[in-house]
Design an enzyme around this catalytic site. Structure first.
Site, PDB file in Angstrom:
ATOM      1  N   ASP A  55       0.149   5.362   2.115  1.00 50.10           N
ATOM      2  CA  ASP A  55       1.293   5.001   2.967  1.00 50.10           C
ATOM      3  C   ASP A  55       2.622   5.545   2.427  1.00 50.10           C
ATOM      4  O   ASP A  55       3.595   4.793   2.265  1.00 50.10           O
ATOM      5  CB  ASP A  55       1.410   3.467   3.080  1.00 50.10           C
ATOM      6  CG  ASP A  55       0.090   2.787   3.406  1.00 50.10           C
ATOM      7  OD1 ASP A  55      -0.661   3.327   4.212  1.00 50.10           O
ATOM      8  OD2 ASP A  55      -0.166   1.706   2.847  1.00 50.10           O
ATOM      9  N   GLU A 267      -0.311   1.190  14.195  1.00 47.95           N
ATOM     10  CA  GLU A 267       0.481   0.796  13.023  1.00 47.95           C
ATOM     11  C   GLU A 267       1.253   2.011  12.521  1.00 47.95           C
ATOM     12  O   GLU A 267       1.222   3.085  13.124  1.00 47.95           O
ATOM     13  CB  GLU A 267      -0.417   0.234  11.907  1.00 47.95           C
ATOM     14  CG  GLU A 267      -1.450   1.217  11.395  1.00 47.95           C
ATOM     15  CD  GLU A 267      -2.434   0.605  10.406  1.00 47.95           C
ATOM     16  OE1 GLU A 267      -2.399  -0.618  10.151  1.00 47.95           O
ATOM     17  OE2 GLU A 267      -3.282   1.364   9.885  1.00 47.95           O
TER      18      GLU A 267
HETATM   19  O1  FUB Z   1      -2.001   0.052   3.099  1.00 47.21           O
HETATM   20  C1  FUB Z   1      -2.334  -1.077   3.857  1.00 47.21           C
HETATM   21  C2  FUB Z   1      -2.295  -0.782   5.305  1.00 47.21           C
HETATM   22  O2  FUB Z   1      -3.189   0.269   5.613  1.00 47.21           O
HETATM   23  C3  FUB Z   1      -0.965  -0.268   5.786  1.00 47.21           C
HETATM   24  O3  FUB Z   1       0.018  -1.239   5.898  1.00 47.21           O
HETATM   25  C4  FUB Z   1      -1.398   0.355   7.047  1.00 47.21           C
HETATM   26  O4  FUB Z   1      -0.465   1.159   7.663  1.00 47.21           O
HETATM   27  C5  FUB Z   1      -2.644   1.101   6.608  1.00 47.21           C
HETATM   28  O5  FUB Z   1      -2.329   2.327   6.023  1.00 47.21           O
END
Ligand code: FUB
Length: 366
Positions: A55, A267
């Site tokens: 991320d 997301e």
């Molecule tokens: O790294 C945890 C979660 O996985 C993140 O918040 C999401 O975007 C996904 O990458």
């Protein structure tokens, strides 16, 4: 350009391996990557090899590149659809003098033990700068296992960051990213469905609609959930307004539907501005694309345009897009080093805006 970049990536990899023992922090060997696969099937090579990282939110502060990633660890929490195995406990900051220089681990800058309200799962963070102060935004679960978004403040991009005692009032869900507009306004974009809990909210109110992770996800023919936007207060510690849902439309001006898995938001919202237009990029996640949509307004509505990044190895896809010395770069992650969904490694590669304003799709594998 790509060959040159790959050559430099290989050099970075060698230098990073060689400098592991000089890291500013000691490394817990239980979380060290086990193997390194530098086969030519990947477009670019991991930037960091002595920790698992994901991320990546990249920024240029004071002329230098800083990367604020998640710090993946193996904590032996069983895998489930809520992402409980993404059980991260702290954040490190990384810096680079230029896109081709080695990556420096600036050390741990915040841990779950330093955040009064947080219990677990420090997921994807972002950072912002204003008037010489630095702000680290992060999601975490509170004592009730509800994701909230917190902020921690430092005098330097490399911390250490001091967390505010409470989460940002009115915040929820995950994946905050803070965009500084050209007029000096700052906006937070946030939200993620399934384990990120966005589907549990309507009009900013929590409404637990039954068994997770699909509780509250709109029916197939309904508009998909959008990311949430809120303008930040002058001190960047609070929302200055009630958060609003962003609409993502197709080329006919119709909302992208919940059943449209290749195009709908999941997301990892990120906004950058190019030639006066706002580009909202995001992960479609269960179909694994980084898609993008554009608007003339930071609040949208945004119109779907296409794909920034094809699926990477691993279940999640999460990125940032940043301009460095007049060139644009995509930071992203995959699971090249571990082969495990929750043990990722960050990467970077040049990104091209074509003359018509579209983004040239990047394929992470050759
Ligand atoms: O790294 C945890 C979660 O996985 C993140 O918040 C999401 O975007 C996904 O990458």
């Amino acid at each position: 350009m790509n060959n040159l970049f790959r050559f430099y990536s290989a050099i970075i990899l060698v230098i990073t391996f060689a400098s592991c023992n000089n890291s500013t922090n000691t490394t817990d060997t239980s979380e060290e990557p086990q193997t390194e696969d530098s086969s030519s099937k990947y477009l670019s090579q991991p930037l960091i090899t002595d920790h698992f990282t994901a991320d990546p939110s990249a920024h240029v502060f004071e002329g230098k590149i800083y990367i604020y990633p998640s710090h993946d660890i193996e904590s032996d929490v069983p895998q489930d659809d809520l992402g409980s195995h993404f059980n991260m406990m702290d954040y490190h900051v990384y810096s680079m003098d230029s896109p081709t220089s080695s990556v420096v681990d600036e050390g741990k800058v915040l841990g779950v033990e330093d955040i009064p309200w947080a219990k677990r799962q420090l997921w994807a963070p972002d950072a912002a700068e204003k008037d010489g102060k630095y702000y680290l935004y992060f999601p975490a679960k509170d004592e009730q296992d509800i994701f909230k978004i917190g902020v921690a403040v430092a005098d330097s991009p490399t911390g250490p960051f001091t967390a505010q005692p409470e989460p940002i009032k009115g915040s929820y869900s995950i994946d905050p990213s803070v965009f500084e507009d050209t007029d000096g306004a700052y906006y937070m974009y946030f939200g993620g469905i399934w384990g990120g809990q966005l589907q549990k909210y309507r009009d900013n109110k929590f409404d637990d609609k039954g068994p997770a992770p699909t509780d509250g996800i709109p029916a197939a023919e309904e508009p998909a959930l959008g990311p949430i936007i809120a303008k930040m207060s002058e001190d960047l510690l609070e929302f200055a307004e009630t958060p609003k849902e962003i609409q993502i439309l197709d080329q006919n001006g119709e909302p992208i539907l919940s059943s449209d898995h290749d195009r709908r938001f999941f997301e990892a919202a990120w906004v950058h501005k190019y030639n006066g237009k706002y580009y909202l990029s995001y992960s479609t996640s269960d179909t694994h694309f980084i898609a993008y949509a554009t608007s003339d307004n930071p609040y949208g509505p945004f119109t779907y345009q296409g794909i920034v990044l094809n699926p990477v190895e691993g279940w999640t896809n999460h990125h940032s897009i940043v301009e460095i010395n007049g060139e644009w770069y995509l930071f992203y992650h995959d699971t090249q080093l571990s082969g495990e969904t929750h043990l990722r490694n960050i990467k970077m590669t040049p990104l091209t805006h074509l003359p018509d304003g579209s983004i040239q799709t990047i394929d992470p594998n050759n």
